[in-house]
Design a protein around this motif. Sequence first.
Motif, short mmCIF file in Angstrom:
data_model
loop_
_atom_site.label_atom_id
_atom_site.label_comp_id
_atom_site.label_asym_id
_atom_site.label_seq_id
_atom_site.Cartn_x
_atom_site.Cartn_y
_atom_site.Cartn_z
N ASN A 158 -4.23 -8.05 5.88
CA ASN A 158 -3.58 -9.02 6.75
C ASN A 158 -4.57 -10.07 7.27
O ASN A 158 -4.22 -11.24 7.41
CB ASN A 158 -2.87 -8.32 7.91
CG ASN A 158 -1.62 -7.59 7.46
OD1 ASN A 158 -0.92 -8.06 6.56
ND2 ASN A 158 -1.33 -6.46 8.07
N ILE A 191 0.88 -1.17 0.00
CA ILE A 191 0.00 0.00 0.00
C ILE A 191 0.92 1.21 0.00
O ILE A 191 1.65 1.44 0.96
CB ILE A 191 -0.92 0.04 1.24
CG1 ILE A 191 -1.81 -1.20 1.27
CG2 ILE A 191 -1.74 1.32 1.26
CD1 ILE A 191 -2.59 -1.36 2.58
N TYR A 211 5.95 -7.08 -5.66
CA TYR A 211 4.60 -7.32 -5.15
C TYR A 211 3.67 -7.91 -6.23
O TYR A 211 3.82 -7.63 -7.41
CB TYR A 211 4.00 -6.00 -4.64
CG TYR A 211 4.80 -5.44 -3.50
CD1 TYR A 211 4.66 -5.95 -2.21
CD2 TYR A 211 5.72 -4.41 -3.70
CE1 TYR A 211 5.40 -5.46 -1.16
CE2 TYR A 211 6.48 -3.91 -2.64
CZ TYR A 211 6.31 -4.44 -1.37
OH TYR A 211 7.06 -3.95 -0.34
N CYS A 227 -10.74 -5.22 -0.42
CA CYS A 227 -9.70 -6.26 -0.27
C CYS A 227 -10.15 -7.58 -0.89
O CYS A 227 -9.33 -8.29 -1.50
CB CYS A 227 -9.33 -6.42 1.19
SG CYS A 227 -8.55 -4.93 1.87
N ALA A 252 -5.58 3.89 4.83
CA ALA A 252 -4.49 2.95 4.48
C ALA A 252 -4.28 1.94 5.61
O ALA A 252 -4.08 0.74 5.35
CB ALA A 252 -3.20 3.72 4.20
N ASP A 253 -4.31 2.40 6.84
CA ASP A 253 -4.17 1.49 7.99
C ASP A 253 -5.30 0.45 8.03
O ASP A 253 -5.06 -0.73 8.28
CB ASP A 253 -4.16 2.27 9.31
CG ASP A 253 -2.88 3.06 9.53
OD1 ASP A 253 -1.85 2.73 8.90
OD2 ASP A 253 -2.92 4.01 10.33
N CYS A 275 -4.75 -2.02 5.25
CA CYS A 275 -3.62 -2.90 5.59
C CYS A 275 -4.07 -3.97 6.60
O CYS A 275 -3.77 -5.16 6.41
CB CYS A 275 -2.47 -2.08 6.16
SG CYS A 275 -0.97 -3.05 6.46
N ASP A 276 -4.78 -3.58 7.62
CA ASP A 276 -5.28 -4.55 8.61
C ASP A 276 -6.21 -5.57 7.94
O ASP A 276 -6.15 -6.77 8.25
CB ASP A 276 -6.04 -3.82 9.74
CG ASP A 276 -5.12 -3.04 10.65
OD1 ASP A 276 -3.89 -3.25 10.59
OD2 ASP A 276 -5.63 -2.18 11.40
N THR A 286 1.25 -7.69 3.73
CA THR A 286 1.10 -6.34 3.18
C THR A 286 2.09 -5.37 3.82
O THR A 286 2.18 -5.29 5.03
CB THR A 286 -0.34 -5.84 3.40
OG1 THR A 286 -1.25 -6.79 2.84
CG2 THR A 286 -0.55 -4.49 2.75
N ASP A 287 2.81 -4.65 2.95
CA ASP A 287 3.71 -3.59 3.41
C ASP A 287 3.01 -2.25 3.23
O ASP A 287 2.46 -1.96 2.16
CB ASP A 287 5.01 -3.58 2.60
CG ASP A 287 5.85 -4.82 2.85
OD1 ASP A 287 5.73 -5.42 3.93
OD2 ASP A 287 6.63 -5.18 1.95
N LEU A 288 3.06 -1.43 4.26
CA LEU A 288 2.49 -0.09 4.23
C LEU A 288 3.65 0.88 3.95
O LEU A 288 4.57 0.99 4.77
CB LEU A 288 1.83 0.20 5.57
CG LEU A 288 0.86 1.33 5.70
CD1 LEU A 288 -0.28 1.25 4.71
CD2 LEU A 288 0.30 1.37 7.12
#
Length: 148
Positions: A27, A6, A49, A137, A19-20, A23-24, A33-35
């Motif tokens: 996961n 992300i 990726y 997602c 974004a958080d 990302c959660d 996932t890399d933020l």
Amino acid sequence: MMKAAIIYTSVTGNTSTLADIICDTMNKHHIETDLIPVDEFHPEQLHNYDIVTVGTYSWDNGELPMEMEEVFEAFEEEEVKHITTGVFGTGDSFYPYYCGAVDIFRDMLYVHTNLAVTLKVELTPQDEDLHRCEKFCDRLASEFAVVS
């Protein structure tokens, strides 16, 4: 295992919060996932990726923020047709071009990648937006499965 990134920018914190949440949610879908804040982005990272999502606010009258131009150009210049992508952003519908930067990225990613999904959120993400993040997602994961 799928690997996702992300890449995002935020001024008010709204896009960072979104974004958080994404990302959660990724996961929870067992997608590593890399933020990546935009100031830590390097174009060659795109090749690491399977899924890349871009998060942005809109500047001025629905334009791309200047700090996102390198990300935009990287997608245009790198060979990334195999990458499944999504774009999300926050904005204020008071302005005539609500989340215009999301639309600009959407159009470019559609041409250069396997664009799966977009998401626009009014200002700060609310509880009702959590379900939309889940669908965002789900779509990324299912689209990746179709391409690979």
